[in-house]
Design a protein around this motif. Sequence first.
Motif, PDB file in Angstrom:
ATOM      1  N   PRO A  75      50.341  33.476  48.363  1.00  0.00           N
ATOM      2  CA  PRO A  75      50.055  34.901  48.167  1.00  0.00           C
ATOM      3  C   PRO A  75      50.204  35.308  46.704  1.00  0.00           C
ATOM      4  CG  PRO A  75      51.631  34.573  49.921  1.00  0.00           C
ATOM      5  CD  PRO A  75      51.472  33.273  49.252  1.00  0.00           C
ATOM      6  N   THR A  76      49.265  36.085  46.223  1.00  0.00           N
ATOM      7  CA  THR A  76      49.218  36.432  44.809  1.00  0.00           C
ATOM      8  C   THR A  76      48.913  37.915  44.670  1.00  0.00           C
ATOM      9  OG1 THR A  76      48.284  34.264  44.387  1.00  0.00           O
ATOM     10  CG2 THR A  76      48.123  35.863  42.623  1.00  0.00           C
ATOM     11  N   LEU A  77      49.641  38.563  43.781  1.00  0.00           N
ATOM     12  CA  LEU A  77      49.296  39.936  43.409  1.00  0.00           C
ATOM     13  C   LEU A  77      48.598  39.892  42.070  1.00  0.00           C
ATOM     14  CD1 LEU A  77      52.114  42.572  43.964  1.00  0.00           C
ATOM     15  CD2 LEU A  77      49.913  42.465  45.041  1.00  0.00           C
ATOM     16  N   THR A 103      41.298  39.103  50.559  1.00  0.00           N
ATOM     17  CA  THR A 103      41.774  39.980  49.495  1.00  0.00           C
ATOM     18  C   THR A 103      41.903  41.394  50.038  1.00  0.00           C
ATOM     19  OG1 THR A 103      39.497  40.214  48.793  1.00  0.00           O
ATOM     20  CG2 THR A 103      40.859  38.729  47.521  1.00  0.00           C
ATOM     21  N   VAL A 104      43.006  42.061  49.687  1.00  0.00           N
ATOM     22  CA  VAL A 104      43.238  43.433  50.118  1.00  0.00           C
ATOM     23  C   VAL A 104      43.641  44.244  48.904  1.00  0.00           C
ATOM     24  CG1 VAL A 104      44.787  44.917  51.402  1.00  0.00           C
ATOM     25  CG2 VAL A 104      43.911  42.887  52.468  1.00  0.00           C
ATOM     26  N   GLU A 112      42.227  50.849  37.646  1.00  0.00           N
ATOM     27  CA  GLU A 112      42.961  49.611  37.825  1.00  0.00           C
ATOM     28  C   GLU A 112      43.308  49.453  39.301  1.00  0.00           C
ATOM     29  OE1 GLU A 112      46.466  49.392  35.527  1.00  0.00           O
ATOM     30  OE2 GLU A 112      46.095  47.307  34.983  1.00  0.00           O
ATOM     31  N   ILE A 113      42.975  48.286  39.855  1.00  0.00           N
ATOM     32  CA  ILE A 113      43.211  48.048  41.270  1.00  0.00           C
ATOM     33  C   ILE A 113      44.186  46.889  41.403  1.00  0.00           C
ATOM     34  CG2 ILE A 113      42.152  47.592  43.490  1.00  0.00           C
ATOM     35  CD1 ILE A 113      39.527  48.481  42.346  1.00  0.00           C
ATOM     36  N   THR A 114      45.284  47.095  42.132  1.00  0.00           N
ATOM     37  CA  THR A 114      46.188  45.990  42.416  1.00  0.00           C
ATOM     38  C   THR A 114      45.750  45.343  43.716  1.00  0.00           C
ATOM     39  OG1 THR A 114      47.991  47.144  41.341  1.00  0.00           O
ATOM     40  CG2 THR A 114      48.566  45.345  42.784  1.00  0.00           C
ATOM     41  N   VAL A 115      45.518  44.049  43.667  1.00  0.00           N
ATOM     42  CA  VAL A 115      44.940  43.337  44.801  1.00  0.00           C
ATOM     43  C   VAL A 115      45.924  42.288  45.293  1.00  0.00           C
ATOM     44  CG1 VAL A 115      43.038  41.882  45.545  1.00  0.00           C
ATOM     45  CG2 VAL A 115      42.633  43.677  43.903  1.00  0.00           C
ATOM     46  N   HIS A 116      46.079  42.210  46.601  1.00  0.00           N
ATOM     47  CA  HIS A 116      46.867  41.135  47.194  1.00  0.00           C
ATOM     48  C   HIS A 116      45.897  40.111  47.752  1.00  0.00           C
ATOM     49  CE1 HIS A 116      49.233  39.039  50.263  1.00  0.00           C
ATOM     50  NE2 HIS A 116      50.261  39.280  49.481  1.00  0.00           N
ATOM     51  N   ARG A 120      45.762  31.646  45.695  1.00  0.00           N
ATOM     52  CA  ARG A 120      45.614  31.822  44.266  1.00  0.00           C
ATOM     53  C   ARG A 120      44.142  31.710  43.864  1.00  0.00           C
ATOM     54  NH1 ARG A 120      49.180  29.444  39.445  1.00  0.00           N
ATOM     55  NH2 ARG A 120      48.136  30.690  37.878  1.00  0.00           N
ATOM     56  N   ALA A 121      43.404  30.823  44.559  1.00  0.00           N
ATOM     57  CA  ALA A 121      41.993  30.634  44.219  1.00  0.00           C
ATOM     58  C   ALA A 121      41.207  31.926  44.444  1.00  0.00           C
ATOM     59  CB  ALA A 121      41.404  29.503  45.054  1.00  0.00           C
ATOM     60  N   GLY A 122      41.533  32.619  45.552  1.00  0.00           N
ATOM     61  CA  GLY A 122      40.846  33.876  45.829  1.00  0.00           C
ATOM     62  C   GLY A 122      41.081  34.894  44.724  1.00  0.00           C
ATOM     63  N   ALA A 123      42.337  34.977  44.257  1.00  0.00           N
ATOM     64  CA  ALA A 123      42.650  35.914  43.186  1.00  0.00           C
ATOM     65  C   ALA A 123      41.918  35.545  41.906  1.00  0.00           C
ATOM     66  CB  ALA A 123      44.158  35.920  42.944  1.00  0.00           C
ATOM     67  N   ASP A 124      41.828  34.237  41.621  1.00  0.00           N
ATOM     68  CA  ASP A 124      41.132  33.812  40.406  1.00  0.00           C
ATOM     69  C   ASP A 124      39.653  34.156  40.472  1.00  0.00           C
ATOM     70  OD1 ASP A 124      43.409  32.909  39.315  1.00  0.00           O
ATOM     71  OD2 ASP A 124      43.143  30.817  39.922  1.00  0.00           O
ATOM     72  N   ASP A 125      39.046  33.950  41.672  1.00  0.00           N
ATOM     73  CA  ASP A 125      37.639  34.305  41.822  1.00  0.00           C
ATOM     74  C   ASP A 125      37.418  35.775  41.527  1.00  0.00           C
ATOM     75  OD1 ASP A 125      36.918  31.823  42.422  1.00  0.00           O
ATOM     76  OD2 ASP A 125      36.638  32.114  44.575  1.00  0.00           O
TER      77      ASP A 125
END
Lengths: 144, 117, 93
Positions: A75-77, A103-104, A112-116, A120-125
């Motif tokens: 999980p990544t913020l 992603t949420v 600015e949007i904080t995404v959970h 990690r790959a999803g966050a990088d994409d």
Amino acid sequence: MLSGHYNVLLLVIGALCSLGVVALASRMAVVDKEGHPIYLLGRALWFWPWLIWEIIKAGIDVSKIILSPSLPISPTLINVRASQKSAVGIVTYANSITLTPGTVSVELEDDEITVHAITRAGADDLAEGHMDRVVSRFEGEGAL
Amino acid sequence: MEMVLDILSWFFLLAGSAFCLIGALGLLRMPDVYTRLHPVSVIETLGMGGIILGLLLQAGFTLVAAKLIIIAALILLTAPVATHALAQAALHAGILPKLDHDKTGGHIAGEDEPSNS
Amino acid sequence: MMMFAVATIAVLITIAMVLARAILGPSLFDRVLAGNTVGSLAVLTLALIGFVTGRPEFLDIAILYTLLNLIGTIAVLRYFKMAQPVNPEQAKD
């Protein structure tokens, strides 16, 4: 219209009711540019299929994660910047992020949007900003 | 033609059901609130989409199909709103997500002072 | 007819699993999330039952339920977001 009954009387009553509601709404000044962004309809015709394709790809990824026995989540913020100018564009972007499995969008402030993200790959994409650019193009110059 | 439609409809209904079950399994397996949001979005997009599409192929061009399209559009419009509201409320209630990587630098949009999550 | 029944059974099993999460759920938000999901799945069940019994009137109920589901979730979240910090003294009594 959905009930399957089409009398003249019913249609006339329905039209009168619609006109009454529109009159009330414009008296209350809730009709504005954001209310019904119909000018986006043309671009929406190719934006929606793209979004559905993204949803299918991401959904299959998340399903693989769920089904694999070791549950490989990381999980990544992450903060991403929304480059859209209008409120409609930013809300479209945030909703697209949330609608895509994996992603949420958790918090939203100005641009600015904080995404959970679940991996990690999803966050990088997402940080790469492809979706951001597509939504920006969808918004185009026509908005506001 | 009828046969092809039936087979496609079977396929979509089964795919939708499978994604629903996968999502529910994920909901049971995930460790904390924020990660549980993701299987739910699988259910609400792919599971719902597959089942509605399967029904749509059976309905043909009728009033029923119009209603099905309205249901799908409403779910697709309202699901992210509910999910986002849920995530935001959980964050405001002080529940911090379990993270492997925190790339926000401790800064969460909407909060003034940086929080150490 | 057969395939609608299969899909309905799958959705009902899904609802049972989600309800298990609602009962187990350690925090309030897990339960709200499970409730919201059960609502969405109930819409699917209504649509499927309409097809199984050959009565498309169920779809109208499904449309209504979709809207109520969102309003219900937002209302519950609003309530718990607002209810806690408003009056901390009262909570101590």
